[in-house]
Design an enzyme around this catalytic site. Structure first.
Site, mmCIF file in Angstrom:
data_model
loop_
_atom_site.group_PDB
_atom_site.id
_atom_site.type_symbol
_atom_site.label_atom_id
_atom_site.label_comp_id
_atom_site.label_asym_id
_atom_site.label_seq_id
_atom_site.Cartn_x
_atom_site.Cartn_y
_atom_site.Cartn_z
ATOM 1 N N HIS A 209 0.820 -1.219 0.000
ATOM 2 C CA HIS A 209 0.000 0.000 0.000
ATOM 3 C C HIS A 209 0.856 1.272 0.000
ATOM 4 O O HIS A 209 0.349 2.366 -0.260
ATOM 5 C CB HIS A 209 -0.927 -0.019 1.224
ATOM 6 C CG HIS A 209 -2.175 0.792 1.080
ATOM 7 N ND1 HIS A 209 -2.277 1.890 0.253
ATOM 8 C CD2 HIS A 209 -3.395 0.674 1.666
ATOM 9 C CE1 HIS A 209 -3.486 2.401 0.344
ATOM 10 N NE2 HIS A 209 -4.193 1.679 1.191
ATOM 11 N N ASP B 23 -12.415 -9.557 -15.849
ATOM 12 C CA ASP B 23 -12.699 -10.836 -16.505
ATOM 13 C C ASP B 23 -11.448 -11.267 -17.271
ATOM 14 O O ASP B 23 -11.050 -10.622 -18.235
ATOM 15 C CB ASP B 23 -13.894 -10.644 -17.447
ATOM 16 C CG ASP B 23 -14.267 -11.909 -18.199
ATOM 17 O OD1 ASP B 23 -13.496 -12.891 -18.154
ATOM 18 O OD2 ASP B 23 -15.318 -11.903 -18.864
#
Length: 444
Positions: free
Chosen positions: A166, A387
């Protein structure tokens, strides 16, 4: 004891079978990129964990496809294949060189776990072992990969668990990377939007930090049960109709000061803030803080592109007494949230940065504020568009890192449209009350 047994059982269900590394598919060369003021406060946060799970077989073929796509996407997102480093003046940066290991890829078998189990609304204990780097601090990126991916074979599908450092990227950059990786795996030769890697264009102040790891960093507190109250997580799904109802209720009595109507985010924010405050049974005089991690790409001057790769977020806070929040109609809290968000312009961002640079403070969870509700992630992230060539994910969840009492993640709803999934971590007793609160659940 039951929780312990459940934990052991979950671990027994997940077995790591191999570990490898993936590098960019072409020579990139030596690269150094200074971390900037927007990145540095997160060095003492934990790796940001996301889990996506998909139905279907052919695990081995999918793993090869994912690794091949990763090699290609890392040619642009090569920083994720690097390490944290420091220059001779002690300023943190991302270092990349072709002889570095690259991204860590773990393969695992978890054939006792089904996709439907993961899609259930309960917390993350069964998810924990499907995502790497539990309890690992971002600072450990000095000697660990900045991205670790675990690909687990489920009873009826595949889980992709990712741990991102992060200190080098926020949610917008995380999902930009994930959608780009999916784009390559789906047959595209190149990604449609390359990352904008010039962090110093947004801020070029060099801040020297003298930070070192705790002696046993993995055991350091991560909001785990042993450290304080027992926490639980739950996913609450708000349909498009429920979201519209919440928004119209908050906007039914607009403030007389001529301010703009409340946005979907502001309306849902006050809905969560009020009901969590009620579930906590606070005294009327107890303070409660609302925190939002706001994207600053379009707020800074000059604005930065959406493709800016790094952290370009700042925490914005507002505080009131629990009694005031609960006694007043929702537009009271919504107006407070709206005002602090709108006031967070380029000037406010610059002042916050200057203040931080003059006296650097490394964030920890407790800094979110007393009795807080802190919102991360965003329903704008198109998580169900990730996807890889075998359909949309059945679900997307956050891991157990960076959770504390009051942490909320907002996601695009699985049911599409304007629906929103709200993932909440709370002290167990308060969460139990929230689960039974029909007004919160929009069941009245």
């Amino acid at each position: 004891m039951a929780a312990e047994a459940g934990k052991k059982e979950a671990m027994a269900k997940v077995k790591i079978t191999s570990k490898s590394h993936v590098k960019p598919g072409k020579i990139v060369g030596r690269k150094e990129c200074q971390l900037v003021t927007f990145d540095l406060p997160y060095l003492a946060f934990y790796y940001n964990q996301k889990l996506l799970f998909y139905k279907g077989g052919e695990f081995e073929e999918k793993v090869e496809k994912l690794k091949d796509g990763l090699r290609v996407v890392l040619e642009e997102f090569y920083q994720l294949g690097g390490k944290l480093g420091k220059d001779e003046e002690g300023v943190f940066r991302v270092d990349y060189d072709d002889d570095m290991d690259g991204v860590e890829v773990l393969e695992a078998i978890a054939e006792g776990i089904s996709v439907d189990e993961l899609a259930a609304d309960e917390g993350t204990s069964s998810l924990k072992d499907l995502i790497p780097y539990n309890g690992v601090l971002n600072l450990e990126g000095l000697h660990r990969p900045l991205l670790s991916v675990q690909l687990s074979k489920l009873k009826d599908g595949l889980a992709i668990g990712c741990a991102f450092n992060h200190a080098i990227l926020d949610g917008t950059s995380t999902w930009h990377f994930m959608s780009s990786w999916a784009q390559i795996c789906s047959g595209s030769n190149s990604i449609s939007v390359p990352p904008f890697l010039e962090r110093t264009k947004v801020r070029n102040t060099r801040v020297k930090l003298d930070l070192s790891l705790p002696p046993n960093p993995v055991v350091s507190s991560n909001g785990d049960a042993q450290q304080g109250p027992q926490l639980r997580e739950k996913l609450f799904r708000f349909s498009e109709a429920a979201i519209d109802k919440i928004k119209s209720k908050v906007n039914s009595n607009p403030p007389s000061d001529g301010s703009k109507p409340f946005s979907t985010f502001q309306s849902l924010a006050v809905h969560i803030w009020q009901h969590v405050t009620q579930a906590r049974d606070l005294k009327p005089e107890d303070y409660t803080v609302f925190t939002v991690f706001a994207d600053c790409r379009k707020r800074v001057d000059p604005p930065m592109p959406e493709s800016y790769f790094g952290n370009l977020i700042q925490a914005i806070f507002t505080v009131t007494a629990a009694g005031l929040l609960l006694e007043n109609p929702p537009e009271f809290g919504a107006s407070m949230v709206q005002k602090v968000i709108e006031a967070h312009n380029a000037k406010a961002i610059d002042e916050r940065n200057k203040e931080w640079e003059a006296a650097p403070k490394i964030f920890q969870f407790k800094d979110a504020g007393i009795n807080c509700v802190a919102v991360g992630s965003s329903p704008r992230f198109k998580i169900y568009d990730v996807d890889f060539g075998w359909g949309k994910p059945e679900g997307v969840r956050s891991g157990s890192n960076n959770r504390f009492d009051g942490m909320v993640y907002l996601y695009q709803g699985k049911s599409g449209g304007r629906s929103i999934d709200v993932e909440i971590t709370l002290e167990a007793g308060a969460l139990e009350k929230l689960e039974k609160d029909k007004e919160f659940l929009m069941e009245v």
